[in-house]
Write an enzyme that holds these catalytic residues in place. Sequence first.
Site, PDB file in Angstrom:
ATOM      1  N   HIS A  20      -8.781   1.366  -1.989  1.00 43.58           N
ATOM      2  CA  HIS A  20      -8.848   1.006  -0.565  1.00 43.58           C
ATOM      3  C   HIS A  20     -10.032   1.727   0.078  1.00 43.58           C
ATOM      4  O   HIS A  20      -9.922   2.849   0.553  1.00 43.58           O
ATOM      5  CB  HIS A  20      -7.547   1.385   0.149  1.00 43.58           C
ATOM      6  CG  HIS A  20      -7.430   0.741   1.506  1.00 43.58           C
ATOM      7  ND1 HIS A  20      -6.459  -0.201   1.808  1.00 43.58           N
ATOM      8  CD2 HIS A  20      -8.167   0.876   2.635  1.00 43.58           C
ATOM      9  CE1 HIS A  20      -6.593  -0.592   3.055  1.00 43.58           C
ATOM     10  NE2 HIS A  20      -7.638   0.051   3.577  1.00 43.58           N
ATOM     11  N   GLU A 211       0.156   0.315   8.998  1.00 43.14           N
ATOM     12  CA  GLU A 211      -0.809   1.302   9.494  1.00 43.14           C
ATOM     13  C   GLU A 211      -0.778   1.288  11.015  1.00 43.14           C
ATOM     14  O   GLU A 211      -0.321   2.232  11.651  1.00 43.14           O
ATOM     15  CB  GLU A 211      -2.220   1.005   8.992  1.00 43.14           C
ATOM     16  CG  GLU A 211      -3.252   2.011   9.496  1.00 43.14           C
ATOM     17  CD  GLU A 211      -4.684   1.538   9.290  1.00 43.14           C
ATOM     18  OE1 GLU A 211      -5.577   2.399   9.296  1.00 43.14           O
ATOM     19  OE2 GLU A 211      -4.920   0.329   9.166  1.00 43.14           O
TER      20      GLU A 211
END
Length: 379
Positions: A20, A211
């Site tokens: 990521h 998130e």
Amino acid sequence: MSTLEGFEAQLRDLPKVSLHDHLDGSLRPSTLIELASEIGHELPSADPESLQETFRSNANSGDLLKYLEAFAHTTAVMQSAENLRRVAREYVEDLAADGVIYAEVRWAPEQHLAGGLTLDEAVDAVQAGLNEGTEAVEEQDGVIAVGQLISAMRQADHAEEIVELALRHRDAGVVGFDIAGPEAGFPPSRFASSFTRLAQQMLPVTVHAGEADGIESVRSALVDGRAQRLGHGIRVAEDIALTSGPESRSKTGDGGEDLIEVELGPVATWVRDRQIHLETSPTSNLQTGAVSALTGKSPSEMPHHPFDMLYQLGFNVGVNTDNRLVSGVTLSGELAALAEAFDYGLAELADFQVNAIEASFLGYEEREVLAAHILEAWQ
């Protein structure tokens, strides 16, 4: 050199996996300054160290808008094939210098068309740079492989077009698909038909979820997005109930409270039991407020991150940087920071690398070879 810096240097020599990491968040400061000068784009500073410090300060400000300011600068200089190629080449070289042997880099081609490129030309330019970087590393007797994750921006509603773009390039460097951008208000359910198309064509998917939004975003990523991995995903902790008391002790990710009982809700149970990989980015999660949303502590510090709680409970966690330029981090540095916060040794840090390579979008045989290499080196 401090003990932490010495440990980070030791980790730099060990093989690592990055799943990521955003291309437009990972430019070299010196490259950004040079390319901005060429196109007449004004930056906060023309000094690399000062520019890096400005981005890092903004990232640590607790203001998400300030965190995102850097991307207006980086994308501005990434609008030509030549510049995309250079940024991608240097991206690979910088990862290799940090000991990364496999990476999947995500980026949104639709954000790089202002200079007249087509979507396909943009993808080709990035792939050419990745290839050049890989070759340069190999010439120095290094080893690295990098695949592209093509991202669609949630707020732009171009997902169907970007899915077809990813499918056209799946045999030329693209290994998977992602959606990025504002999480709240743009759930994966908006793009359900696009995810169905990807499933029909068997191109794997990772979805930014958990998130900037909560557990329902995670649920939608799994159900509507058919995600094999969760980008960040740490707010799956909202679906975990902890009952504390004196009978037993365990790290909870929030100061090491006493723990009697852990109860996982249906989403958390699914994520853990199916071993859906969480692409955590510890420093970035602190900077963007994802950890504060869980803990109510602002500002939050690394011991507040739920990473250790998730790891202790058996979730499949990995460690990433998210945006190396913007956050001012490296993968080795992130691992060292976690080790300091949660008293990890090399064995635990090796676990995170194996988790990541096994969750990667490589083929089975390639994953097995790299996992064996990682374990041998870390032992």
